[in-house]
Structures are given as structure tokens and as C-alpha cells.
Design an enzyme around this catalytic site. Sequence first.
Site, PDB file in Angstrom:
ATOM      1  N   GLU A 129      14.144  44.124 -39.168  1.00  0.00           N
ATOM      2  CA  GLU A 129      13.432  45.217 -39.847  1.00  0.00           C
ATOM      3  C   GLU A 129      11.946  44.941 -40.073  1.00  0.00           C
ATOM      4  OE1 GLU A 129      17.005  47.191 -42.385  1.00  0.00           O
ATOM      5  OE2 GLU A 129      16.101  45.422 -43.253  1.00  0.00           O
TER       6      GLU A 129
HETATM    7  C1  TNX Z   1      19.822  45.560 -43.548  1.00  0.00           C
HETATM    8  S1  TNX Z   1      21.052  43.706 -41.730  1.00  0.00           S
HETATM    9  C2  TNX Z   1      19.200  44.338 -43.688  1.00  0.00           C
HETATM   10  C3  TNX Z   1      19.167  43.690 -45.009  1.00  0.00           C
HETATM   11  C4  TNX Z   1      19.874  44.493 -46.051  1.00  0.00           C
HETATM   12  C5  TNX Z   1      21.110  45.104 -45.466  1.00  0.00           C
HETATM   13  C6  TNX Z   1      21.918  45.856 -46.481  1.00  0.00           C
HETATM   14  C7  TNX Z   1      19.680  43.095 -41.760  1.00  0.00           C
HETATM   15  C8  TNX Z   1      19.418  42.075 -40.791  1.00  0.00           C
HETATM   16  N1  TNX Z   1      18.780  43.563 -42.648  1.00  0.00           N
HETATM   17  O1  TNX Z   1      17.842  43.444 -45.385  1.00  0.00           O
HETATM   18  O2  TNX Z   1      20.202  43.631 -47.079  1.00  0.00           O
HETATM   19  O3  TNX Z   1      20.737  45.991 -44.447  1.00  0.00           O
HETATM   20  O4  TNX Z   1      23.112  46.302 -45.946  1.00  0.00           O
END
Ligand code: TNX
Length: 563
Positions: free
Chosen positions: A338
Site C-alpha cells: 500500500e
Molecule cells: C491491508 S494487507 C494492509 C494492512 C491492514 C490490513 C487490514 C496489507 C499488506 N496491508 O495495513 O492492516 O489491510 O485488513
Amino acid sequence: MAPLKADADPVTPVAGTAVAIIPAPAHLQVRAGEAATLGPRTIIKTHPLDDEARRVGSQFAEFLRTATGYRIPVGVASEGDDHESLESGGAKGAIVELSTRGGDALGEEGYTLNVKKNRILIKAHTAEGLFRGVTTLRQLLPRQIESAKRAEGPWTIPAVRISDAPRYEYRGAMLDVARRFFEVADVKRFIDYMAMYKLNALHMHLTDDQGWRLTVDGRPALTQVGASTQSGWKPGTGGPWYYTKAQYREIVEYAAARFVDVIPEIDGPGHATAAKASLPEVNCGGQAPPPYFGFDVGLPPVCLSPEARPAVKAYLTDVLREAAQQSSADIVHIGGDEVPSTTTEQMDWYVRTAGEVVTAQHKRVMGWHQIGAGTLPPGSLLQWWGDRGDQASIGTGQETGAVRDLRAGVAQGARVIASPADRAYLDMKYDSTNPYGLSWAGLVNLRRAYEWDPVSATSSTDGTHRIVSEEQVAGVEAPLWTDRAYRGSNSLPTSLNQFVPPSVYTDFMTYPRLPAIAEVGWSSAEARSYDEFQRRVVTHGQRWDVQGIGYYRAPDVPWAAVS
Ligand code: TNX
């Protein structure tokens, strides 16, 4: 693995004997023979030169002592008392014999377990394999063996013959200690849960926007500033929330004693606000933002402009070195998820730079699948967290970014850890009534957590387009994120009273789903059936009652009444 001998006793299930092993072993025969019983004369016998067996045996004897009250001697059987126990067998206690002298065909974690009236024999090729076998023996004992105080026997063990080994070498779980801090005791409790289900990798999500949890020599600000927050908890409401070096070592050692490796994650270039708040020089413009305690994802990354790169590289060198040196696994997780508003070149620079530091520490890189877009060192692992939406795009002209990153990483030789969000994410709600967690990847009930396969999780929905082969999958991991570890998680919290202790959140989200993921990682696809798994889960639920685990009595499971 050694196949069962053709002359093995006939398979005759014993009425009334609950044999409910999770994860399901590769080969299991319940035999007609009489059950064994642990008694006051039970000994744990090992070969005089087999120190590893003695170590695993001592640990098991210590465990058995709590509920049984027996002080079980461990080591070489001698004449006299021990001999008598051998002779008298059933009445006064069967002997348990442990050996790491099993053939190398058993592999790193394989074992055989053979229960006869007077003798229980576990053989493996390594201490780790022996520990897995002892874990199976623990599950064959009556549930009272899990009691934290003296309990009533008899301590019978059904006559079984097992030969077992895992499907995948990597079977992990992740704790997000950044959004919600877990004290050492809470982490240990989680390690116990992992060990019970033969998981071997604890991924510690040590850093994120909301907090920095690792002590780093020469960078005290990371814990002075970066550890002052967690999601919903602003500076001054508690904390600081971080592990001293001694505390982190305690976690690593506790895990090692249970054959669990600790993999540290330093997330970046996004999810790094705690670092940015601590170190002005990793920000564009050189100004540190205030520590962040909100609930958003997708905050701006560390500065990736040419001018800031020397400072970011120095930061990565320090923090990844510390993470590598303080942990036990030969893997360091560099994050990569992200990241908003980064160019391909910037992402590649970050992944390459982090990869160089990790490689210099003689460790391998693991990262969320997004790091596939960058240049990876040999031996890297990509953690796939896509979902059915991504799968639906595979093989079409419009594959999602996640799928493209995965393909790019696999093309560089990386292997895959399967953590599909709509199957393996322990922070997703089971159903809409749950007080905690999220549901962006949908609801994940027990059946969904169980009925999937690591290879098909990265294949098109109809299975016709595969991205990885069985060999390219290193294993599975169940991440427990803690963004929403409070009651009323469909909206943001309005009071700190909504936060429950981490262990309460963990028990609820983890049980019964962690055992499901553990079985996906250990047992062969052909051996798995949800209905049959559910039957075993009910039996395990009774053990969790004895252990005082606050599991979710999911309405789709026919739980037994609490006795
Ligand atoms: C996405 S999955 C994220 C996390 C959050 C999660 C909550 C991922 C690699 N990044 O930062 O905690 O969703 O479900």
C-alpha cells in the site's frame, strides 16, 4: 517419508476413542490394540548420546507434570525402578521413547509415532521433527492434560500408528504489534497457539504508521517518539509501546524452544509514519510529522527523492540490520504494501536498497507481493494477500496490479507465501455479528478459512491459469492485523474503553480459524475435508475450554456443551 509397513495391524477404529489431530497427519491408523496409559512409573527414555531427544523429552515431561502431577524421569532407562516400569507397563505407566535417530527420509519435520500398551515410540530425524511428534502425542491425551492445575486421569492414549510430514516448509502466522501492542506474555501465548498446530514461522509486524516497536541501536528516537502511539491511543495515554532488546530476545528464545522462527517486518516505503515522526531526515523537506494514532492506511511514504536517498539508505541499513540480528529466521520482511504515489523507479530503488542490506546480513528478503515490482535478490519470498477479485482478473487482458506484481516477482525466481485476504486474514470478521475486525475482503467463516488451496489461491477462478506450481509455493501464513481490535469495529472508536485486551481479540479471531490455516499448510489437499475437520474442531473446542481460550463459538460449528 517412511511408508507404513504392509504388515501393520489392521485398521479397526476403537469405539469411543477420540482421535482428533489437527493438522491431520499424513498417515494414521487407529489400531485394535489396547490403549497406553501414562502413570506414576512412566519414564521418557532416550538414547545416551541423543541430547536433542533428551531436551525435547524434558520439555514434554515439564508440560505433563502440571496436570498429572508426575515427575517423569527423562533419559536413559537403567536397571531397577525404570526397568520395573518397563515390565509392569500399562498398570503403572507406559514408557515413552523418543529418538532423533529416525532415517533422513523423515525430513526436517517428519516423525513416526507408534502407541502400544506398554510403549509409545516417537522417531524423527531432527529435534524439530520430534517436537512435532510430541505435539501430536499431546493431542492424543485426554483434554484434561491441558489443565493449568492438577487434574484427574486416567491419562490414556489410543493405540495409533502415525507417520507424518508437512506439505509446506513455511507455515506462519503474523502479529500486528504496531497498531495494537502485545506485551511479551501475549506474544508467548500466541506462540503456544502456533506450536500446538505445528506452525513454524512467527512474522512480527513491528512497524507501521501507528507505531515502532523494535529497539534500534543508535536510533533512540524510533522508540522515544515512534513508540508513543498505537491505533486510537495518542501520546501520553500509556506506553511507550516497544520491546527492549532483552524482551525481544525473550520472545525469540521462547519461540525457538517451540521450533518457531521469528521473522521481523520493517514496513516501507509506505506504512512508515512512526519512522517519519521519529527521524526528520527521511521526510521530503526534512520536517517530521507528529506521531500518528489514527486508522487510515495509504499515508505518504518515506521520501524517495534523490536528495533524501542517502538518509533513507542509512535508516534502512540501521533498522534492517538490527531486525536481522535480533531475530532467528534467515528471513527479513521488508513490507512494501500500500504505497501511494510512488513511481516504478522509486519503488525499485527502495526494494533494491532494502534487499542489499538484508543480503549483507546473510538473510533472505520477504515482502508483500508489491515488492515483485522491484528488483529482488535470489531466494526472495512474496507474500500474496490478494483476494477473489484479483483471481477473477487472472488470464484476462486486465489483470490487477496485485497480479502483475506477483507475476513480476515469480518471474525473478521468488517463491510465494499464500495469505489470501479472503481466506487467511484473521482480522476479517467471521460473520456480521462479530464485535471486532474488518470485512473489506468479505466475511471469512471457518469453512472459507479451510476450503482453499495455496496453489489455486493465485490461479484464475476456474483454475485454468496458474501463476505458480506446487514447488513455487513455500507455504501459508495467517496474518492477524489489529487495526480494529476494539468493540464496535464497524465505526471508529469514540472511547478507549472499547479496546479489549489483545489476548481477548486474539483468542476470538484466531480460534477456530488458525487451526484451519495450519491444516491447509500441513496436510495434503487430498486428505482434507471440511466436514471431517469440523468434527475434530469440536473436540479441540473442548480442549480450548480447559485451556481457558476465549474462542469464537462460530454458529456454523456444532460445538459440544461446555462440561
Ligand atoms: C491491508 S494487507 C494492509 C494492512 C491492514 C490490513 C487490514 C496489507 C499488506 N496491508 O495495513 O492492516 O489491510 O485488513
